[in-house]
Enzyme design. Structure first.
Site, mmCIF file in Angstrom:
data_model
loop_
_atom_site.group_PDB
_atom_site.id
_atom_site.type_symbol
_atom_site.label_atom_id
_atom_site.label_comp_id
_atom_site.label_asym_id
_atom_site.label_seq_id
_atom_site.Cartn_x
_atom_site.Cartn_y
_atom_site.Cartn_z
ATOM 1 N N GLY A 19 -47.741 107.342 81.801
ATOM 2 C CA GLY A 19 -47.386 107.924 83.085
ATOM 3 C C GLY A 19 -48.606 108.017 83.992
ATOM 4 N N CYS A 20 -48.658 109.049 84.806
ATOM 5 C CA CYS A 20 -49.751 109.222 85.757
ATOM 6 C C CYS A 20 -51.087 109.364 85.047
ATOM 7 C CB CYS A 20 -49.487 110.460 86.614
ATOM 8 S SG CYS A 20 -50.740 110.756 87.878
#
Length: 213
Positions: A46-47
């Site tokens: 993810g981020c």
């Protein structure tokens, strides 16, 4: 009640991609001399802002650098990676002392700090650039990753199937300077304050690891 509703609406529409900044930041300088036993591991979950603080919190990790891995285009930038056209995932390269922390511990932290059953995304961060992927450098690392997946599957840790990609490492390009140490430099950012930090606090509370003070 109105304040709660406003926060809920902001979180629904807020993602790592939505929040950009050109504010200059001071990037912490890594030790001039790398430890003799230093190795590098690459993960995507993810981020990369979130991944950075997860791994940097562990004893034995010298640095975690945000960047892009697993794509087909050389020297990508944030805008093109976000378009999904380069094939890269937001990732971190973890520089660690193998005498202080094992690759197995890093892999366990990787799985403990995300939802590995969500395909091409984490929370509101949706797209192939936010996919879960563990990039191995050799057969031994591949076996460690696959063993961790089997253990979580056998334990029925998740209701759904783990979809983390287990792929050989091919390339890594450091992200733009303003992405490095983003959470430390932007603690009041809505995404950071209401998503990144709470997620990290849950990880730190639940993961049985050796954390830095």
């Amino acid at each position: 009640m109105k304040n709660v509703m406003v926060i809920a609406i902001l979180l629904f529409f807020t993602s790592c991609e939505d929040t950009k900044s050109n504010k200059p930041v001071t990037i912490p300088v890594a030790a001039a001399t790398q430890p003799v036993n230093e190795k590098v591991a690459t993960f995507a979950e993810g981020c990369f802002w979130h991944s950075e603080i997860v791994f940097q919190s562990l004893v034995g990790v010298r640095d975690a650098v945000s960047g892009y891995a697993g794509g087909t285009v050389a020297n990508p930038d944030y805008e093109t990676v976000c378009s999904g056209s380069t094939g890269h995932a937001e990732a971190v390269q973890v520089h660690y002392d193998s005498t202080k922390i094992s690759y197995e511990t890093l892999v366990n932290a990787f799985f403990a700090s995300q939802d590995p059953t969500q395909l091409n995304g984490q929370g509101n961060d949706i797209g192939t650039q936010y996919r879960s992927a563990a990039f191995y450098n050799n057969e031994k690392e591949k076996q460690v990753i696959e063993a961790a997946i089997k253990k979580l599957t056998d334990e029925k840790k998740y209701k759904d199937k783990i979809v983390t990609q287990v792929v050989p490492f091919t390339n890594f390009y450091p992200a733009e300077a303003y992405h490095q140490e983003y959470i430390a430099n932007h603690p009041d950012n809505p995404y950071v304050a209401h998503v990144s930090i709470p997620d990290f606090e849950r990880f730190r509370k639940e993961f049985k690891g050796n954390f830095k003070n």
